[in-house]
Design a protein around this motif. Structure first.
Motif, mmCIF file in Angstrom:
data_model
loop_
_atom_site.group_PDB
_atom_site.id
_atom_site.type_symbol
_atom_site.label_atom_id
_atom_site.label_comp_id
_atom_site.label_asym_id
_atom_site.label_seq_id
_atom_site.Cartn_x
_atom_site.Cartn_y
_atom_site.Cartn_z
ATOM 1 N N PRO A 1 7.607 11.287 -6.716
ATOM 2 C CA PRO A 1 7.772 12.489 -7.553
ATOM 3 C C PRO A 1 6.460 13.116 -8.031
ATOM 4 N N THR A 2 5.412 12.330 -8.119
ATOM 5 C CA THR A 2 4.127 12.849 -8.593
ATOM 6 C C THR A 2 3.175 13.191 -7.453
ATOM 7 N N GLY A 3 3.575 12.908 -6.223
ATOM 8 C CA GLY A 3 2.709 13.181 -5.079
ATOM 9 C C GLY A 3 1.553 12.206 -4.954
ATOM 10 N N THR A 4 1.666 11.072 -5.608
ATOM 11 C CA THR A 4 0.616 10.052 -5.554
ATOM 12 C C THR A 4 0.672 9.326 -4.216
ATOM 13 N N ALA A 5 -0.459 9.278 -3.522
ATOM 14 C CA ALA A 5 -0.545 8.535 -2.269
ATOM 15 C C ALA A 5 -0.558 7.044 -2.580
ATOM 16 N N VAL A 6 0.045 6.247 -1.712
ATOM 17 C CA VAL A 6 0.129 4.797 -1.904
ATOM 18 C C VAL A 6 -0.456 4.106 -0.679
ATOM 19 N N ALA A 7 -1.266 3.084 -0.926
ATOM 20 C CA ALA A 7 -1.810 2.271 0.165
ATOM 21 C C ALA A 7 -1.855 0.820 -0.284
ATOM 22 N N VAL A 8 -1.508 -0.068 0.624
ATOM 23 C CA VAL A 8 -1.607 -1.504 0.371
ATOM 24 C C VAL A 8 -2.993 -1.957 0.816
ATOM 25 N N LEU A 9 -3.685 -2.632 -0.083
ATOM 26 C CA LEU A 9 -5.016 -3.137 0.241
ATOM 27 C C LEU A 9 -4.919 -4.298 1.220
ATOM 28 N N PRO A 10 -5.843 -4.376 2.177
ATOM 29 C CA PRO A 10 -5.867 -5.542 3.060
ATOM 30 C C PRO A 10 -6.126 -6.813 2.240
ATOM 31 N N GLY A 11 -5.622 -7.918 2.701
ATOM 32 C CA GLY A 11 -5.748 -9.171 1.978
ATOM 33 C C GLY A 11 -7.169 -9.650 1.778
ATOM 34 N N ASP A 12 -8.077 -9.244 2.662
ATOM 35 C CA ASP A 12 -9.454 -9.721 2.579
ATOM 36 C C ASP A 12 -10.397 -8.750 1.866
ATOM 37 N N VAL A 13 -9.866 -7.763 1.178
ATOM 38 C CA VAL A 13 -10.689 -6.723 0.571
ATOM 39 C C VAL A 13 -11.269 -7.128 -0.789
ATOM 40 N N PHE A 14 -10.890 -8.276 -1.312
ATOM 41 C CA PHE A 14 -11.339 -8.666 -2.638
ATOM 42 C C PHE A 14 -12.677 -9.394 -2.638
#
Length: 107
Positions: free
Chosen positions: A73-86
């Motif tokens: 509803p807000t037009g916010t894009a969503v992405a799942v971070l890769p597991g090794d990105v931390f």
């Protein structure tokens, strides 16, 4: 650009938010990065109005559909971070992910 990073309890997202801020500053990209928990987004405690990108911790990938529904509803894009990105270079990689899903008009 406003980015919200979420995880299960808000701890790892806080570290990622710090790394994202640093990576953006290194590239002179103006961002506002906040951290939170999935329950805050789905429960409505954190509003997505004005949030350009919602980054989701890899361990919440199975909740992606519910998070996309909350963001739609807000037009916010969503992405799942890769597991090794931390890791140490994770902020730069997460920033690249954000930039790749943002339209030029929203940057």
């Amino acid at each position: 650009m406003k980015i919200l990073v979420i995880c299960g309890a808000g701890a790892s997202s806080t570290f990622m938010a710090q790394r994202l801020r640093r990576a953006a500053a290194d590239r002179s990209i103006d961002v506002s990065v906040a951290a939170g928990a999935e329950s805050q987004v789905l429960g409505g405690t954190i509003a997505l109005d004005g949030v350009d990108v919602l980054l989701v911790g890899a361990h919440l990938a199975d909740h992606e559909a519910a998070l996309r529904a909350a963001a739609e509803p807000t037009g916010t894009a969503v992405a799942v971070l890769p597991g090794d990105v931390f890791g140490v270079e994770g902020g730069a990689r997460a920033l690249e992910l954000v930039l790749s899903i943002q339209s030029p008009t929203r940057r």
